[in-house]
Scaffold this motif. Sequence first.
Motif, mmCIF file in Angstrom:
data_model
loop_
_atom_site.group_PDB
_atom_site.id
_atom_site.type_symbol
_atom_site.label_atom_id
_atom_site.label_comp_id
_atom_site.label_asym_id
_atom_site.label_seq_id
_atom_site.Cartn_x
_atom_site.Cartn_y
_atom_site.Cartn_z
ATOM 1 N N VAL A 75 0.855 -1.186 0.000
ATOM 2 C CA VAL A 75 0.000 0.000 0.000
ATOM 3 C C VAL A 75 0.890 1.234 0.000
ATOM 4 O O VAL A 75 1.910 1.273 0.709
ATOM 5 N N LYS A 92 -3.141 0.532 -8.409
ATOM 6 C CA LYS A 92 -4.605 0.623 -8.390
ATOM 7 C C LYS A 92 -5.044 1.466 -7.204
ATOM 8 O O LYS A 92 -4.504 1.305 -6.099
ATOM 9 N N TYR A 94 -7.291 1.952 -4.272
ATOM 10 C CA TYR A 94 -8.158 1.098 -3.457
ATOM 11 C C TYR A 94 -9.358 1.897 -2.974
ATOM 12 O O TYR A 94 -10.497 1.579 -3.253
ATOM 13 N N LYS A 95 -9.074 2.974 -2.282
ATOM 14 C CA LYS A 95 -10.098 3.949 -1.887
ATOM 15 C C LYS A 95 -9.381 5.171 -1.337
ATOM 16 O O LYS A 95 -8.253 5.075 -0.835
ATOM 17 N N TYR A 98 -5.529 5.644 -0.617
ATOM 18 C CA TYR A 98 -4.829 4.368 -0.529
ATOM 19 C C TYR A 98 -4.718 3.736 -1.914
ATOM 20 O O TYR A 98 -5.716 3.549 -2.614
ATOM 21 N N THR A 100 -2.717 0.458 -4.175
ATOM 22 C CA THR A 100 -2.070 -0.839 -4.005
ATOM 23 C C THR A 100 -1.232 -1.192 -5.229
ATOM 24 O O THR A 100 -1.468 -0.704 -6.340
#
Length: 263
Positions: A75, A92, A94-95, A98, A100
């Motif tokens: 992360v 990517k 994540y939200k 954050y 990844t």
Amino acid sequence: MPLDERIITEAIFDEYALKFKSSLDLDVAIVGGGPSGLTAARLLAADGFNVALFERKLSLGGGMWGGGMLYNIIVVQEESVHLLTDVGIPVKRYKDNYFTADAVTATTALAAAACLAGAKVFNCLSVEDVVLREVDGAKQVTGLVVNSSPVEMAGLHVDPIVLGCKYLVEATGHAVEVLKTLVRKNDVKLNTPSGKIEGEQSMWAEVAETNTVTNTREIFPGVYVAGMAANASFGSYRMGPIFGGMLLSGEKVAADIAKKLRG
């Protein structure tokens, strides 16, 4: 065409000798092949400096290899994403803040990028001591003392060899092995509140991530700390399996040292 095992051996010996000889007088020696060390090596080498990275283990990547508890995903936060995407690592969201990335992709890409930029990597070489000299009336680190990691692990009495450097980056992580040796063997004070290694505190990721970058600085003449070694040196917290601060620390130490080298 038949293969000659002797020529294979000769090729390995000759090319390694060239690589090592070109590292006898380094601009920057980086000790520790985790994310901060690899990032610093890439950026400094891309800037045209003579850089070598020394890793005690066979593999590079430090704690990044295992993600969190061997769930090999890492992360990072948004402000550090560019240090992954710049070397082609897919990231990517994540939200929120954050992001990844696959840990194996990240470590191998960071290592390859450092090498392709011109940094020389020496794995299975341990830095067991530093070289101290009086420079302008003050003690300064001007080199490192290296030995084979298998020799160290076996406890054999084999003398090491020495390489010179203008700056050394302590990026050995929680262990701060280079600084501990420097302080243990010499009557010196570090650029910390106590003049000593302050020690690492327990988990507090939010503070630790910020402090990893803040604490990346010259801690002794000729020696910079980066990554988790910076937090352990200045008494800050550990951050666990989030790696944005580590990457940003590598970026900062590279910029600071490059500025010094350019004068």
